[in-house]
Motif scaffolding. Structure first.
Motif, PDB file in Angstrom:
ATOM      1  N   ALA A 162       0.871   0.957   6.746  1.00  0.00           N
ATOM      2  CA  ALA A 162      -0.075   2.136   6.012  1.00  0.00           C
ATOM      3  C   ALA A 162      -1.702   2.820   6.185  1.00  0.00           C
ATOM      4  O   ALA A 162      -2.143   3.224   6.194  1.00  0.00           O
ATOM      5  CB  ALA A 162       0.534   2.663   4.393  1.00  0.00           C
ATOM      6  N   MET A 163      -1.780   1.360   5.703  1.00  0.00           N
ATOM      7  CA  MET A 163      -3.235   0.959   5.800  1.00  0.00           C
ATOM      8  C   MET A 163      -3.862   1.268   7.433  1.00  0.00           C
ATOM      9  O   MET A 163      -4.926   1.113   7.896  1.00  0.00           O
ATOM     10  CB  MET A 163      -4.000  -0.673   5.199  1.00  0.00           C
ATOM     11  CG  MET A 163      -3.398  -0.295   4.026  1.00  0.00           C
ATOM     12  SD  MET A 163      -4.594   0.776   2.650  1.00  0.00           S
ATOM     13  CE  MET A 163      -2.845   1.855   2.894  1.00  0.00           C
ATOM     14  N   GLY A 164      -2.636   0.823   8.727  1.00  0.00           N
ATOM     15  CA  GLY A 164      -3.109   0.925   9.806  1.00  0.00           C
ATOM     16  C   GLY A 164      -2.863   2.086  10.689  1.00  0.00           C
ATOM     17  O   GLY A 164      -3.642   1.866  11.765  1.00  0.00           O
ATOM     18  N   LEU A 165      -2.419   2.932  10.063  1.00  0.00           N
ATOM     19  CA  LEU A 165      -2.311   4.284   9.946  1.00  0.00           C
ATOM     20  C   LEU A 165      -4.370   5.030  10.763  1.00  0.00           C
ATOM     21  O   LEU A 165      -4.820   4.376  10.075  1.00  0.00           O
ATOM     22  CB  LEU A 165      -1.706   5.604   9.460  1.00  0.00           C
ATOM     23  CG  LEU A 165      -0.413   5.480   9.323  1.00  0.00           C
ATOM     24  CD1 LEU A 165      -0.056   6.050   8.021  1.00  0.00           C
ATOM     25  CD2 LEU A 165      -0.165   5.498  10.387  1.00  0.00           C
ATOM     26  N   THR A 166      -4.230   5.347  11.909  1.00  0.00           N
ATOM     27  CA  THR A 166      -5.222   5.633  12.149  1.00  0.00           C
ATOM     28  C   THR A 166      -5.375   7.850  12.437  1.00  0.00           C
ATOM     29  O   THR A 166      -4.030   8.015  12.731  1.00  0.00           O
ATOM     30  CB  THR A 166      -5.691   5.716  13.452  1.00  0.00           C
ATOM     31  OG1 THR A 166      -5.272   5.948  14.741  1.00  0.00           O
ATOM     32  CG2 THR A 166      -5.912   4.037  13.957  1.00  0.00           C
ATOM     33  N   GLY A 167      -5.934   8.282  12.986  1.00  0.00           N
ATOM     34  CA  GLY A 167      -6.508   9.772  12.528  1.00  0.00           C
ATOM     35  C   GLY A 167      -5.453  10.539  13.958  1.00  0.00           C
ATOM     36  O   GLY A 167      -5.677  11.453  14.113  1.00  0.00           O
ATOM     37  N   ALA A 168      -5.196   9.281  14.823  1.00  0.00           N
ATOM     38  CA  ALA A 168      -4.692   9.609  16.011  1.00  0.00           C
ATOM     39  C   ALA A 168      -3.092  10.229  15.269  1.00  0.00           C
ATOM     40  O   ALA A 168      -1.916  10.750  16.489  1.00  0.00           O
ATOM     41  CB  ALA A 168      -3.807   8.301  16.805  1.00  0.00           C
ATOM     42  N   ALA A 169      -2.613   9.450  14.206  1.00  0.00           N
ATOM     43  CA  ALA A 169      -1.522  10.330  13.629  1.00  0.00           C
ATOM     44  C   ALA A 169      -1.736  12.426  13.491  1.00  0.00           C
ATOM     45  O   ALA A 169      -0.398  12.380  13.181  1.00  0.00           O
ATOM     46  CB  ALA A 169      -0.650   9.478  12.355  1.00  0.00           C
ATOM     47  N   LEU A 170      -2.535  12.628  13.512  1.00  0.00           N
ATOM     48  CA  LEU A 170      -3.000  14.239  13.408  1.00  0.00           C
ATOM     49  C   LEU A 170      -2.862  14.727  14.687  1.00  0.00           C
ATOM     50  O   LEU A 170      -3.571  14.013  15.458  1.00  0.00           O
ATOM     51  CB  LEU A 170      -3.726  14.099  12.571  1.00  0.00           C
ATOM     52  CG  LEU A 170      -4.375  12.969  11.365  1.00  0.00           C
ATOM     53  CD1 LEU A 170      -5.707  13.510  10.501  1.00  0.00           C
ATOM     54  CD2 LEU A 170      -3.442  13.871  10.050  1.00  0.00           C
ATOM     55  N   GLY A 221     -16.049   5.611   2.603  1.00  0.00           N
ATOM     56  CA  GLY A 221     -15.794   6.111   3.859  1.00  0.00           C
ATOM     57  C   GLY A 221     -15.066   4.807   4.663  1.00  0.00           C
ATOM     58  O   GLY A 221     -14.664   5.176   6.070  1.00  0.00           O
ATOM     59  N   GLY A 222     -15.321   3.252   4.432  1.00  0.00           N
ATOM     60  CA  GLY A 222     -14.538   2.434   5.092  1.00  0.00           C
ATOM     61  C   GLY A 222     -12.953   2.641   4.870  1.00  0.00           C
ATOM     62  O   GLY A 222     -12.669   3.203   4.199  1.00  0.00           O
ATOM     63  N   PRO A 223     -12.405   1.926   5.930  1.00  0.00           N
ATOM     64  CA  PRO A 223     -11.081   1.907   5.742  1.00  0.00           C
ATOM     65  C   PRO A 223     -10.301   1.446   4.198  1.00  0.00           C
ATOM     66  O   PRO A 223     -11.295   0.711   3.904  1.00  0.00           O
ATOM     67  CB  PRO A 223     -10.101   0.787   6.586  1.00  0.00           C
ATOM     68  CG  PRO A 223     -11.862   1.142   7.270  1.00  0.00           C
ATOM     69  CD  PRO A 223     -12.886   1.148   7.198  1.00  0.00           C
ATOM     70  N   LEU A 224      -9.303   2.283   3.522  1.00  0.00           N
ATOM     71  CA  LEU A 224      -8.826   1.819   2.627  1.00  0.00           C
ATOM     72  C   LEU A 224      -7.932   0.142   2.348  1.00  0.00           C
ATOM     73  O   LEU A 224      -7.511   0.155   3.162  1.00  0.00           O
ATOM     74  CB  LEU A 224      -7.374   2.734   2.162  1.00  0.00           C
ATOM     75  CG  LEU A 224      -6.935   2.665   0.944  1.00  0.00           C
ATOM     76  CD1 LEU A 224      -7.752   2.537  -0.522  1.00  0.00           C
ATOM     77  CD2 LEU A 224      -6.000   3.944   0.655  1.00  0.00           C
ATOM     78  N   ARG A 225      -8.632   0.122   1.366  1.00  0.00           N
ATOM     79  CA  ARG A 225      -8.124  -2.203   1.222  1.00  0.00           C
ATOM     80  C   ARG A 225      -6.628  -1.426   0.155  1.00  0.00           C
ATOM     81  O   ARG A 225      -6.661  -0.705  -0.549  1.00  0.00           O
ATOM     82  CB  ARG A 225      -8.985  -2.956   0.893  1.00  0.00           C
ATOM     83  CG  ARG A 225     -10.145  -2.542   1.388  1.00  0.00           C
ATOM     84  CD  ARG A 225     -11.107  -4.153   0.560  1.00  0.00           C
ATOM     85  NE  ARG A 225     -11.801  -3.779  -0.548  1.00  0.00           N
ATOM     86  CZ  ARG A 225     -11.763  -3.953  -1.962  1.00  0.00           C
ATOM     87  NH1 ARG A 225     -10.730  -5.005  -1.563  1.00  0.00           N
ATOM     88  NH2 ARG A 225     -12.274  -3.830  -3.015  1.00  0.00           N
ATOM     89  N   ALA A 226      -5.920  -2.924   1.040  1.00  0.00           N
ATOM     90  CA  ALA A 226      -4.824  -2.797   0.624  1.00  0.00           C
ATOM     91  C   ALA A 226      -4.756  -2.869  -1.059  1.00  0.00           C
ATOM     92  O   ALA A 226      -3.334  -2.922  -1.150  1.00  0.00           O
ATOM     93  CB  ALA A 226      -3.679  -3.997   1.211  1.00  0.00           C
ATOM     94  N   GLU A 227      -6.055  -4.020  -1.339  1.00  0.00           N
ATOM     95  CA  GLU A 227      -5.291  -4.618  -3.040  1.00  0.00           C
ATOM     96  C   GLU A 227      -5.838  -3.101  -3.045  1.00  0.00           C
ATOM     97  O   GLU A 227      -4.953  -3.048  -4.714  1.00  0.00           O
ATOM     98  CB  GLU A 227      -7.014  -5.720  -2.577  1.00  0.00           C
ATOM     99  CG  GLU A 227      -6.800  -5.791  -4.160  1.00  0.00           C
ATOM    100  CD  GLU A 227      -5.948  -6.299  -4.960  1.00  0.00           C
ATOM    101  OE1 GLU A 227      -5.746  -6.633  -6.500  1.00  0.00           O
ATOM    102  OE2 GLU A 227      -5.175  -7.266  -3.729  1.00  0.00           O
ATOM    103  N   LEU A 228      -6.712  -2.058  -3.338  1.00  0.00           N
ATOM    104  CA  LEU A 228      -6.755  -1.336  -3.942  1.00  0.00           C
ATOM    105  C   LEU A 228      -5.532   0.087  -4.450  1.00  0.00           C
ATOM    106  O   LEU A 228      -5.560   0.271  -5.236  1.00  0.00           O
ATOM    107  CB  LEU A 228      -7.779  -0.634  -3.747  1.00  0.00           C
ATOM    108  CG  LEU A 228      -9.069  -0.738  -3.130  1.00  0.00           C
ATOM    109  CD1 LEU A 228     -10.318   0.591  -2.501  1.00  0.00           C
ATOM    110  CD2 LEU A 228      -9.969  -1.066  -4.627  1.00  0.00           C
ATOM    111  N   VAL A 229      -4.414   0.059  -3.342  1.00  0.00           N
ATOM    112  CA  VAL A 229      -3.269   0.515  -3.259  1.00  0.00           C
ATOM    113  C   VAL A 229      -2.847  -0.097  -4.648  1.00  0.00           C
ATOM    114  O   VAL A 229      -2.102   0.078  -5.412  1.00  0.00           O
ATOM    115  CB  VAL A 229      -2.655   0.412  -1.747  1.00  0.00           C
ATOM    116  CG1 VAL A 229      -1.102   1.015  -2.213  1.00  0.00           C
ATOM    117  CG2 VAL A 229      -3.158   1.401  -0.765  1.00  0.00           C
TER     118      VAL A 229
END
Length: 305
Positions: A162-170, A221-229
């Motif tokens: 999930a963290m590896g998803l990018t705007g290319a998915a849109l 604004g940086g990538p969401l960290r898995a630890e926060l999830v």
């Protein structure tokens, strides 16, 4: 000259109404959840009115401390609330007070008996996502947490995927291309509710969604960290009185177990989960058998004989 307020006139009810609109905005909460949370806010307001023998306004609400919270929980326990329900009630109260700008009283929830580990029930999976979103500091962060956790359960993703998803998915469609372990890619289903949650997050997110940039962002604004999830799920499970084994990965396990219980074959499940070996998928047959045996022992009239 305005008529004096009576104990039936609580200005804080307007705060509860504003909270309801906040919960509903962006479709972040189901109608059922909004009704339950706002009913809790009204119960708290009515209790505080009786407790202080005065109409409850913003100023009186701000005086809510540990003593008032303990008295309220004791009152609710006297009405027959069990440990799990009391933990959920406390979670809703905290969400309301946070919205009202009230400092959070440090009150521990009731001890909840930990049972045998089992898959997260569908209703609990939704409650986790909604509860984690409720305590988020900003609407777009609430939408993000809702989208991520629904995605883990609704599509069976690993946190790292999930963290590896990018705007290319849109823009989103009915499926999602996921890059998994070992560089393997797979296609997973995107349920309408999960897609709507992600779209709500994208609409509210203040950061641009470039094709090569992370889809899910941190507060700066940086990538969401898995630890926060993981922390979000840990906080939600504590507030909701769920098992300590309820983790982000447990949501993925639940996705698999529930599909298997609905008749999915192991090969299809292997593809959806991105397992390299079928033996990795076969563990879910044991999980499902254990769950069914537990149901049998509790429900069958001759199970104990």
């Amino acid at each position: 000259m305005a008529a004096p307020l009576t104990l039936d006139d609580h200005p804080a009810r307007q705060i509860a109404a504003d909270w309801a609109r906040h919960l509903e905005s962006g479709r972040l909460r189901s109608a059922h959840t909004v009704r339950a949370y706002v009913a809790t806010a009204h119960r708290l307001i009515a209790f505080l009115g009786r407790h202080h023998a005065a109409p409850v306004d913003q100023a009186l609400l701000a005086r809510t401390g540990v003593a008032e919270m303990r008295a309220y929980l004791a009152y609710r326990r006297q009405e027959g609330l069990g440990n799990n329900s009391t933990a959920r009630e406390l979670s809703a109260v905290r969400g309301f007070l946070l919205f009202a700008g009230v400092a959070q009283p440090r009150v521990k929830g009731p001890r909840v008996k930990r049972g045998v580990p089992r898959p997260v029930a569908p209703a609990d999976a939704l409650d986790i996502a909604e509860d984690a979103a409720t305590v988020a500091a900003l609407p777009w962060l609430a939408a993000r947490d809702m989208a991520v956790l629904l995605l883990l359960y609704g599509s069976g993703l690993r946190v790292g995927e999930a963290m590896g998803l990018t705007g290319a998915a849109l823009p989103l469609g009915d499926t999602l291309l996921v890059h998994g372990k070992g560089g393997k890619t797979r296609v997973v289903p995107l349920l309408p509710r999960v897609r709507a949650a992600i779209e709500d997050y994208v609409r509210l997110c203040p950061w641009p969604m470039g094709r090569g940039e992370a889809l899910f962002r941190g507060a700066k604004g940086g990538p969401l960290r898995a630890e926060l999830v993981r922390r979000a799920v840990q906080g939600a499970r504590t507030r909701l009185g769920l098992s300590g084994r309820t983790t982000p990965h447990a949501l993925r396990h639940s996705f698999a177990t529930h599909l298997l219980a609905r008749g999915a074959d192991l090969r299809s499940l292997q593809e959806l989960l991105g397992h390299a070996s079928l033996s990795s998928t076969q563990v879910y047959t044991a999980v499902d058998a254990a769950h069914l045996l537990d149901v049998y022992r509790h429900a069958h009239p001759r199970a104990g004989g």
